[in-house]
Design a protein around this motif. Structure first.
Motif, PDB file in Angstrom:
ATOM      1  N   GLU A 368      74.376  36.875  10.575  1.00 34.13           N
ATOM      2  CA  GLU A 368      74.233  37.820  11.687  1.00 34.13           C
ATOM      3  C   GLU A 368      75.566  38.508  11.978  1.00 34.13           C
ATOM      4  O   GLU A 368      75.628  39.724  12.178  1.00 34.13           O
ATOM      5  N   LYS A 369      76.642  37.734  11.939  1.00 36.91           N
ATOM      6  CA  LYS A 369      77.973  38.285  12.201  1.00 36.91           C
ATOM      7  C   LYS A 369      78.366  39.306  11.134  1.00 36.91           C
ATOM      8  O   LYS A 369      78.920  40.367  11.435  1.00 36.91           O
ATOM      9  N   ARG A 370      78.052  39.021   9.869  1.00 42.09           N
ATOM     10  CA  ARG A 370      78.391  39.945   8.784  1.00 42.09           C
ATOM     11  C   ARG A 370      77.589  41.244   8.872  1.00 42.09           C
ATOM     12  O   ARG A 370      78.110  42.323   8.624  1.00 42.09           O
ATOM     13  N   ILE A 371      76.312  41.129   9.206  1.00 42.02           N
ATOM     14  CA  ILE A 371      75.496  42.333   9.371  1.00 42.02           C
ATOM     15  C   ILE A 371      76.056  43.199  10.486  1.00 42.02           C
ATOM     16  O   ILE A 371      76.234  44.424  10.333  1.00 42.02           O
ATOM     17  N   GLU A 372      76.343  42.597  11.613  1.00 41.92           N
ATOM     18  CA  GLU A 372      76.857  43.355  12.756  1.00 41.92           C
ATOM     19  C   GLU A 372      78.216  43.992  12.432  1.00 41.92           C
ATOM     20  O   GLU A 372      78.480  45.134  12.802  1.00 41.92           O
ATOM     21  N   HIS A 373      79.056  43.247  11.712  1.00 39.72           N
ATOM     22  CA  HIS A 373      80.370  43.790  11.325  1.00 39.72           C
ATOM     23  C   HIS A 373      80.199  44.960  10.358  1.00 39.72           C
ATOM     24  O   HIS A 373      80.883  45.986  10.478  1.00 39.72           O
ATOM     25  N   SER A 374      79.279  44.827   9.405  1.00 39.49           N
ATOM     26  CA  SER A 374      79.049  45.901   8.436  1.00 39.49           C
ATOM     27  C   SER A 374      78.563  47.170   9.130  1.00 39.49           C
ATOM     28  O   SER A 374      78.964  48.283   8.769  1.00 39.49           O
ATOM     29  N   LEU A 375      77.695  47.025  10.118  1.00 41.62           N
ATOM     30  CA  LEU A 375      77.199  48.185  10.857  1.00 41.62           C
ATOM     31  C   LEU A 375      78.308  48.832  11.681  1.00 41.62           C
ATOM     32  O   LEU A 375      78.420  50.059  11.751  1.00 41.62           O
ATOM     33  N   ALA A 376      79.157  47.993  12.268  1.00 44.37           N
ATOM     34  CA  ALA A 376      80.230  48.507  13.130  1.00 44.37           C
ATOM     35  C   ALA A 376      81.305  49.241  12.331  1.00 44.37           C
ATOM     36  O   ALA A 376      81.954  50.155  12.836  1.00 44.37           O
ATOM     37  N   THR A 377      81.500  48.853  11.061  1.00 42.98           N
ATOM     38  CA  THR A 377      82.589  49.436  10.252  1.00 42.98           C
ATOM     39  C   THR A 377      82.073  50.408   9.193  1.00 42.98           C
ATOM     40  O   THR A 377      82.837  50.837   8.336  1.00 42.98           O
ATOM     41  N   PHE A 378      80.791  50.776   9.259  1.00 40.04           N
ATOM     42  CA  PHE A 378      80.197  51.589   8.197  1.00 40.04           C
ATOM     43  C   PHE A 378      80.913  52.921   8.003  1.00 40.04           C
ATOM     44  O   PHE A 378      81.103  53.377   6.869  1.00 40.04           O
ATOM     45  N   GLU A 379      81.322  53.566   9.069  1.00 42.11           N
ATOM     46  CA  GLU A 379      81.936  54.894   8.961  1.00 42.11           C
ATOM     47  C   GLU A 379      83.287  54.855   8.252  1.00 42.11           C
ATOM     48  O   GLU A 379      83.702  55.854   7.662  1.00 42.11           O
ATOM     49  N   SER A 380      83.965  53.724   8.294  1.00 40.63           N
ATOM     50  CA  SER A 380      85.282  53.627   7.660  1.00 40.63           C
ATOM     51  C   SER A 380      85.270  52.785   6.384  1.00 40.63           C
ATOM     52  O   SER A 380      86.136  52.946   5.521  1.00 40.63           O
ATOM     53  N   ASN A 381      84.285  51.901   6.267  1.00 39.72           N
ATOM     54  CA  ASN A 381      84.258  50.987   5.117  1.00 39.72           C
ATOM     55  C   ASN A 381      82.812  50.614   4.815  1.00 39.72           C
ATOM     56  O   ASN A 381      82.352  49.522   5.142  1.00 39.72           O
ATOM     57  N   PRO A 382      82.050  51.506   4.151  1.00 41.20           N
ATOM     58  CA  PRO A 382      80.617  51.285   3.955  1.00 41.20           C
ATOM     59  C   PRO A 382      80.303  49.997   3.194  1.00 41.20           C
ATOM     60  O   PRO A 382      81.030  49.600   2.290  1.00 41.20           O
ATOM     61  N   THR A 383      79.195  49.385   3.584  1.00 40.57           N
ATOM     62  CA  THR A 383      78.685  48.187   2.926  1.00 40.57           C
ATOM     63  C   THR A 383      77.256  48.469   2.462  1.00 40.57           C
ATOM     64  O   THR A 383      76.520  49.208   3.119  1.00 40.57           O
ATOM     65  N   ILE A 384      76.895  47.897   1.324  1.00 37.99           N
ATOM     66  CA  ILE A 384      75.515  48.003   0.861  1.00 37.99           C
ATOM     67  C   ILE A 384      74.864  46.633   0.888  1.00 37.99           C
ATOM     68  O   ILE A 384      75.535  45.599   0.875  1.00 37.99           O
ATOM     69  N   LEU A 385      73.542  46.659   0.959  1.00 38.96           N
ATOM     70  CA  LEU A 385      72.729  45.457   0.825  1.00 38.96           C
ATOM     71  C   LEU A 385      71.986  45.590  -0.497  1.00 38.96           C
ATOM     72  O   LEU A 385      71.506  46.672  -0.845  1.00 38.96           O
ATOM     73  N   GLN A 386      71.901  44.510  -1.257  1.00 42.62           N
ATOM     74  CA  GLN A 386      71.326  44.596  -2.600  1.00 42.62           C
ATOM     75  C   GLN A 386      70.417  43.387  -2.844  1.00 42.62           C
ATOM     76  O   GLN A 386      70.748  42.260  -2.462  1.00 42.62           O
ATOM     77  N   LYS A 387      69.284  43.659  -3.491  1.00 42.35           N
ATOM     78  CA  LYS A 387      68.375  42.578  -3.827  1.00 42.35           C
ATOM     79  C   LYS A 387      69.052  41.610  -4.792  1.00 42.35           C
ATOM     80  O   LYS A 387      69.671  42.025  -5.775  1.00 42.35           O
ATOM     81  N   PHE A 388      68.949  40.316  -4.511  1.00 43.05           N
ATOM     82  CA  PHE A 388      69.560  39.294  -5.355  1.00 43.05           C
ATOM     83  C   PHE A 388      68.587  38.884  -6.458  1.00 43.05           C
ATOM     84  O   PHE A 388      67.409  38.612  -6.211  1.00 43.05           O
ATOM     85  N   HIS A 389      69.068  38.887  -7.697  1.00 49.40           N
ATOM     86  CA  HIS A 389      68.272  38.452  -8.839  1.00 49.40           C
ATOM     87  C   HIS A 389      68.883  37.154  -9.377  1.00 49.40           C
ATOM     88  O   HIS A 389      70.058  37.130  -9.755  1.00 49.40           O
ATOM     89  N   LYS A 390      68.094  36.120  -9.441  1.00 45.12           N
ATOM     90  CA  LYS A 390      68.597  34.839  -9.917  1.00 45.12           C
ATOM     91  C   LYS A 390      68.804  34.886 -11.421  1.00 45.12           C
ATOM     92  O   LYS A 390      67.958  35.361 -12.168  1.00 45.12           O
ATOM     93  N   SER A 391      69.932  34.392 -11.856  1.00 39.96           N
ATOM     94  CA  SER A 391      70.259  34.421 -13.278  1.00 39.96           C
ATOM     95  C   SER A 391      69.617  33.252 -14.019  1.00 39.96           C
ATOM     96  O   SER A 391      69.335  32.194 -13.441  1.00 39.96           O
ATOM     97  N   ALA A 392      69.374  33.479 -15.309  1.00 37.69           N
ATOM     98  CA  ALA A 392      68.798  32.437 -16.163  1.00 37.69           C
ATOM     99  C   ALA A 392      69.870  31.423 -16.546  1.00 37.69           C
ATOM    100  O   ALA A 392      71.077  31.678 -16.405  1.00 37.69           O
ATOM    101  N   LEU A 393      69.435  30.270 -17.038  1.00 41.96           N
ATOM    102  CA  LEU A 393      70.359  29.220 -17.467  1.00 41.96           C
ATOM    103  C   LEU A 393      70.406  29.148 -18.993  1.00 41.96           C
ATOM    104  O   LEU A 393      69.379  29.266 -19.670  1.00 41.96           O
ATOM    105  N   PHE A 394      71.612  28.970 -19.515  1.00 36.78           N
ATOM    106  CA  PHE A 394      71.836  28.858 -20.956  1.00 36.78           C
ATOM    107  C   PHE A 394      72.704  27.633 -21.214  1.00 36.78           C
ATOM    108  O   PHE A 394      73.573  27.298 -20.411  1.00 36.78           O
TER     109      PHE A 394
END
Length: 458
Positions: A368-394
């Motif tokens: 929650e803190k990271r989301i709020e910080h990202s929104l507050a600083t978007f104009e000077s330091n944009p953040t993106i949210l990205q779907k996480f894909h789990k990697s395979a094991l080798f």
């Protein structure tokens, strides 16, 4: 009697440069390159041109946005937090069409194939992969790129010699680029053979012949030489920490020197992946990439969102998340937080995995803190949210120095193919595989990871 694996490990240790390849960093050795099936390799070879066309379309989209021929918010997002002087420099018509000539995507191998975590325009690992390719090729004929592919690719980017300018921020990579420069100079000396009388006369008079030499120099005290190519090995957010960099930029602006990658901070933003998925730009991407490339890239670019706090109309929702306001994302359950937060660019936090957080790994209060910080600083330091894909094991073999034995690691793979934009085409010249222990979510070079070149699996 020693095994074939131990014999190969001895070959690796004997070939290791005494100056090292990464400053104060180590990794686990493996006697085997990472195998890649022929079908996957064919796709990798095509991926390079797709990414080149994607970066060309990104470059054009930004410029059209600046001119008002595409939505103005494209350039506004990409220029956020950057100094006015740097923005103006990046828009100079002299470098309008210039693009990075080394393209290195970070591919995360999954059960279904792979996804592109990001594209690095100022990539490390070029010298390391050159050394790995050369060394493993002494006992394996199927290394992707062969013994000299990385060397050939880099030389094609700066064919008449170059100053490889490295900042203190990037000093970890200086030893590997020293290795690369030494190899380039040795090959150049062999190719030229005996010097002509005129060149010998110049040398005896103390006049150097820098045109076909490669050298690594510190960015902090670099003085540009007219006609000399510069390979930039520093991030653009680091410019304020590089004294006298104005001289280099001025020489580039006046056409006295070339710089690659070009001084275009807008091309080095992670938020391009979010722009790729925006509905208002869909037809632009489809037209500029072509239908086939557009569909292929949709398969491997993870869905991404801009954490733009601008309020939506009351009837609108954020696509795929079905929320009306980003503050609602702060309330997501752990199950719904299989999402990555990434600082987009122009910040020390955007380098490596320093500015990346996986929502499901964070306590709810931290998320929650990271989301709020990202929104507050978007104009000077944009953040993106990205779907996480789990990697395979080798499962891959490695040398365990504590037990003095070969062991097997079950790990996750980040594959870094190196593409060089050469005169006639985009060529795959090598692929560095990093195998990190299975409990690691962010895959990068570390002391408990295996680093090996890739090979064609017969």
């Amino acid at each position: 009697m020693i095994s074939a694996g131990e014999d190969r490990l001895q070959t690796l240790r004997a070939a290791f440069p005494k100056e090292g390849l990464f400053a104060e960093k180590e990794w686990l050795l493996s006697p085997e390159a990472f195998p890649i099936e022929k079908k996957f390799l064919a796709d990798l070879e095509q991926l390079g041109h797709r990414l080149f066309v994607f970066q060309r379309a990104c470059n054009q989209l930004y410029q059209l946005s600046v001119k008002g021929k595409q939505p103005e918010w494209v350039a506004r997002y990409l220029d956020a937090g950057k100094p006015k002087e740097l923005i103006e420099f990046s828009r100079r018509k002299q470098i309008r069409d210039e693009l990075p000539r080394v393209i290195r995507p970070d591919l995360i191998l999954t059960e279904k194939g792979y996804i592109i975590a990001e594209i690095d325009s100022v990539p490390g690992g070029i010298g390391l992969t050159d050394w790995l390719n050369q060394t493993y090729s002494s006992f394996d004929n199927d290394i992707i790129g062969g013994a000299s592919g990385m060397l050939d690719g880099f030389r094609a980017v700066v064919p008449n010699g170059a100053d490889i300018v490295i900042s203190q921020e990037s000093a970890t990579y200086r030893p590997e680029m020293e290795w690369l420069a030494t190899r380039l100079n040795q090959r150049s000396a062999v190719a030229r053979g005996a010097e002509s009388d005129s060149v010998r006369t110049l040398r005896s008079a103390g006049v150097s012949d820098p045109g076909y030499s490669w050298r690594v120099v510190a960015a902090e005290n670099y003085q540009p030489q007219d006609g000399r190519a510069v390979y930039r090995f520093f991030e653009l957010f680091d410019l304020p920490n590089i004294p006298g960099i104005e001289n280099t930029l001025r020489a580039n602006a006046e056409g006295l020197i070339t710089i690659t990658p070009p001084i275009k901070p807008y091309l080095e933003e992670k938020l391009w992946f979010a722009l790729f998925w925006l509905q208002p730009l869909r037809e632009y991407w489809r037209r500029e990439l072509g239908e086939k490339y557009f569909m292929k890239l949709q398969e491997v670019i993870p869905y991404s969102w801009l954490l733009d706090p601008t309020p939506l109309p009351q009837h609108a929702v954020i696509p795929r998340l079905e929320i009306h306001d980003w503050h609602e994302a702060a309330k997501f359950s752990q199950k719904d937080r299989e999402l990555l937060l990434k600082v987009s660019g122009f910040s020390p936090l955007s380098w490596g995995s320093r500015g990346v957080a996986l929502g499901s790994d964070l306590p709810h209060a931290d998320w929650e803190k990271r989301i709020e910080h990202s929104l507050a600083t978007f104009e000077s330091n944009p953040t993106i949210l990205q779907k996480f894909h789990k990697s395979a094991l080798f499962e891959r073999p490695y040398w365990d120095s504590d037990s003095g034995q070969l062991k097997t690691m079950k790990g996750r793979v980040r594959l870094c193919p190196y593409y060089f934009v050469e005169s006639d085409r985009v060529r795959l010249r090598g692929a560095l595989a990093t195998i990190a222990p299975a409990d690691k979510k962010f895959l990068h070079g570390m002391t408990d990871a295996i680093l090996v070149p890739s090979k064609t699996q017969l």
